[in-house]
Design a protein around this motif. Structure first.
Motif, PDB file in Angstrom:
ATOM      1  N   UNK A 187       0.853  -1.184   0.000  1.00 19.36           N
ATOM      2  CA  UNK A 187       0.000   0.000   0.000  1.00 19.36           C
ATOM      3  C   UNK A 187       0.892   1.237   0.000  1.00 19.36           C
ATOM      4  N   UNK A 188       0.387   2.378  -0.462  1.00 17.26           N
ATOM      5  CA  UNK A 188       1.177   3.608  -0.394  1.00 17.26           C
ATOM      6  C   UNK A 188       1.675   3.861   1.029  1.00 17.26           C
ATOM      7  N   UNK A 189       2.938   4.247   1.126  1.00 17.20           N
ATOM      8  CA  UNK A 189       3.562   4.488   2.424  1.00 17.20           C
ATOM      9  C   UNK A 189       4.410   3.337   2.921  1.00 17.20           C
ATOM     10  N   UNK A 190       4.242   2.144   2.335  1.00 17.61           N
ATOM     11  CA  UNK A 190       5.061   1.002   2.749  1.00 17.61           C
ATOM     12  C   UNK A 190       6.527   1.242   2.407  1.00 17.61           C
ATOM     13  N   UNK A 191       7.401   0.780   3.304  1.00 15.60           N
ATOM     14  CA  UNK A 191       8.840   0.807   3.059  1.00 15.60           C
ATOM     15  C   UNK A 191       9.244  -0.533   2.461  1.00 15.60           C
ATOM     16  N   UNK A 192      10.049  -0.485   1.394  1.00 13.15           N
ATOM     17  CA  UNK A 192      10.427  -1.718   0.709  1.00 13.15           C
ATOM     18  C   UNK A 192      11.894  -1.708   0.342  1.00 13.15           C
ATOM     19  N   UNK A 193      12.451  -2.921   0.292  1.00 18.54           N
ATOM     20  CA  UNK A 193      13.771  -3.183  -0.282  1.00 18.54           C
ATOM     21  C   UNK A 193      13.549  -3.913  -1.595  1.00 18.54           C
ATOM     22  N   UNK A 194      14.289  -3.532  -2.621  1.00 14.64           N
ATOM     23  CA  UNK A 194      14.136  -4.146  -3.937  1.00 14.64           C
ATOM     24  C   UNK A 194      15.220  -5.184  -4.175  1.00 14.64           C
ATOM     25  N   UNK A 195      14.843  -6.255  -4.883  1.00 18.27           N
ATOM     26  CA  UNK A 195      15.810  -7.283  -5.232  1.00 18.27           C
ATOM     27  C   UNK A 195      15.649  -7.630  -6.706  1.00 18.27           C
ATOM     28  N   UNK A 196      16.199  -8.750  -7.119  1.00 20.17           N
ATOM     29  CA  UNK A 196      16.263  -9.109  -8.533  1.00 20.17           C
ATOM     30  C   UNK A 196      14.889  -9.470  -9.101  1.00 20.17           C
ATOM     31  N   UNK A 197      14.788  -9.392 -10.420  1.00 16.14           N
ATOM     32  CA  UNK A 197      13.553  -9.748 -11.117  1.00 16.14           C
ATOM     33  C   UNK A 197      13.539 -11.247 -11.421  1.00 16.14           C
ATOM     34  N   UNK A 198      12.360 -11.850 -11.355  1.00 15.74           N
ATOM     35  CA  UNK A 198      12.184 -13.257 -11.709  1.00 15.74           C
ATOM     36  C   UNK A 198      10.735 -13.461 -12.136  1.00 15.74           C
ATOM     37  N   UNK A 199      10.493 -14.527 -12.882  1.00 12.88           N
ATOM     38  CA  UNK A 199       9.172 -14.667 -13.510  1.00 12.88           C
ATOM     39  C   UNK A 199       8.103 -15.187 -12.557  1.00 12.88           C
ATOM     40  N   UNK A 200       8.496 -15.931 -11.527  1.00 13.74           N
ATOM     41  CA  UNK A 200       7.535 -16.462 -10.567  1.00 13.74           C
ATOM     42  C   UNK A 200       6.734 -17.650 -11.057  1.00 13.74           C
TER      43      UNK A 200
END
Length: 363
Positions: free
Chosen positions: A77-90
């Motif tokens: 949701x807007x306001x959440x703090x996040x760390x980004x990592x690598x892309x994958x297809x899932x």
């Protein structure tokens, strides 16, 4: 929307801070304001060896605050703090069995310059600008797939958490997720940068009795000792293989090679005991080995490990818990820079002046 980003236009070229247009997030995507981003060796390799289409906005250890979510996003949701990592297809076999670091579309999604659906997130006028690792965090804002993002508690400094997305999870995950050393075993780390020192801290968590750090810089070896290494050796001053055999009796159970230097890879193999395992995590050119003596005769294993064989949404919160408990003080690796000093951060990283540069976005 209009954003500011550091664009690399040519192989080995400098960063150019430019105004770009960032697309609006799709149904399963987030737009976030980047607060900080780590500077990783992979960014330097991509720029110097042209591993991704130019022009490109590099950066793949981003951390920020969610501003907008797509129509089908429910976990953020807007306001959440996040760390980004690598892309994958899932969706491929490896993603579905807990190994997204070897996603069947790993190279395409992280180095191909486009989104999973082939779209381009970034433009300057009619010119398409490539994205990197599905995030391009050397910019003021980014649009990412929700799979790339890991929600974190807002009470911790996002600048400090940014390196968890790649370098720190690579070193620690290689120990805790892939090698899984037995309690009381011996482990050697070759190269005491951010990846290697993260492995040292993880080896202490795992209960290794002998944690041996090898580097050619005494200041890094001193920090390795502070972070949990039981023995340190300067590879430019001693016979590393003989020293490791003297410490371990017959050779190490495990080794982690982070330097990408073929000679060091061979040292790592020779310093193993029978049935020992050497994990290769650095970008490494061709290595010549005596297959019979190095592998077959003593049953040794050499294996490649990407991103610490981690599931970021699971592993990054675990690392944060270890940090809160005082068992994983990765903050000792970080030096902060302002965004307009990005080139300086790159230079200091290459020279070994800093272990893990983290760039904070200018207000």
């Amino acid at each position: 929307m209009q954003i500011k980003a550091a664009v690399t236009r040519d192989k080995g070229g400098p960063f150019s801070v430019e105004t770009l247009t960032l697309t609006e997030p799709g149904a399963n995507e987030l737009r976030l304001r980047i607060v900080a981003t780590g500077v990783c060796h992979t960014d330097a390799v991509a720029r110097d060896l042209e591993l991704t289409p130019f022009p490109v906005v590099l950066g793949h250890e981003g951390a920020g605050v969610v501003e907008t979510v797509g129509s089908e996003v429910t976990a953020f949701a807007p306001g959440d703090h996040v760390v980004l990592s690598f892309a994958h297809c899932g969706a491929c076999e490896h993603c579905l069995t807990g190994h997204p670091t070897v996603c069947m579309r790993m190279n395409e999604l992280n180095f191909g310059g486009r989104a999973e659906n082939g779209a381009c997130y970034l433009h300057r006028g009619d010119e398409a600008v490539s994205t990197f690792f599905g995030q391009s965090s050397f910019g003021s804002h980014a649009v990412v797939h929700e799979r790339n993002a890991v929600k974190v508690d807002p009470d911790l400094d996002l600048g400090l958490l940014a390196p968890l997305g790649c370098g720190v999870q690579t070193g620690s995950g290689t120990v805790l997720n892939r090698l899984k050393p037995a309690f009381g075993s011996s482990l050697v780390v070759y190269g005491c940068g951010a990846v290697g020192l993260s492995a040292v801290m993880a080896a202490r968590i795992a209960g290794c009795a002998r944690i041996i750090a090898v580097d050619v810089h005494d200041n890094r070896l001193s920090l390795a000792k502070e972070l949990g290494a039981t023995h340190v050796f300067n590879g430019s001053q001693v016979d590393v293989v003989e020293e490791i055999r003297a410490v371990t009796g017959v050779g190490a159970h495990y080794g982690i090679e982070t330097t990408g230097v073929p000679q060091v890879v061979r040292q790592g193999m020779h310093a193993l005991r029978p049935l020992g395992q050497l994990a290769i995590v650095g970008v490494t050119p061709e290595v010549t080995l005596d297959v019979h003596n190095d592998l077959m005769a003593e049953g040794k294993t050499m294996l490649g490990v990407i991103e610490g064989d981690s599931v970021p949404k699971v592993f990054i919160p675990q690392l944060i818990d270890y940090y809160r408990q005082g068992q994983f003080p990765f903050d000792k690796l970080v030096t902060f820079y302002e965004f307009d000093a990005l080139e300086e951060a790159f230079s200091d990283s290459k020279s070994g002046k800093t272990i893990k540069p983290v760039v904070r976005m200018n207000p």
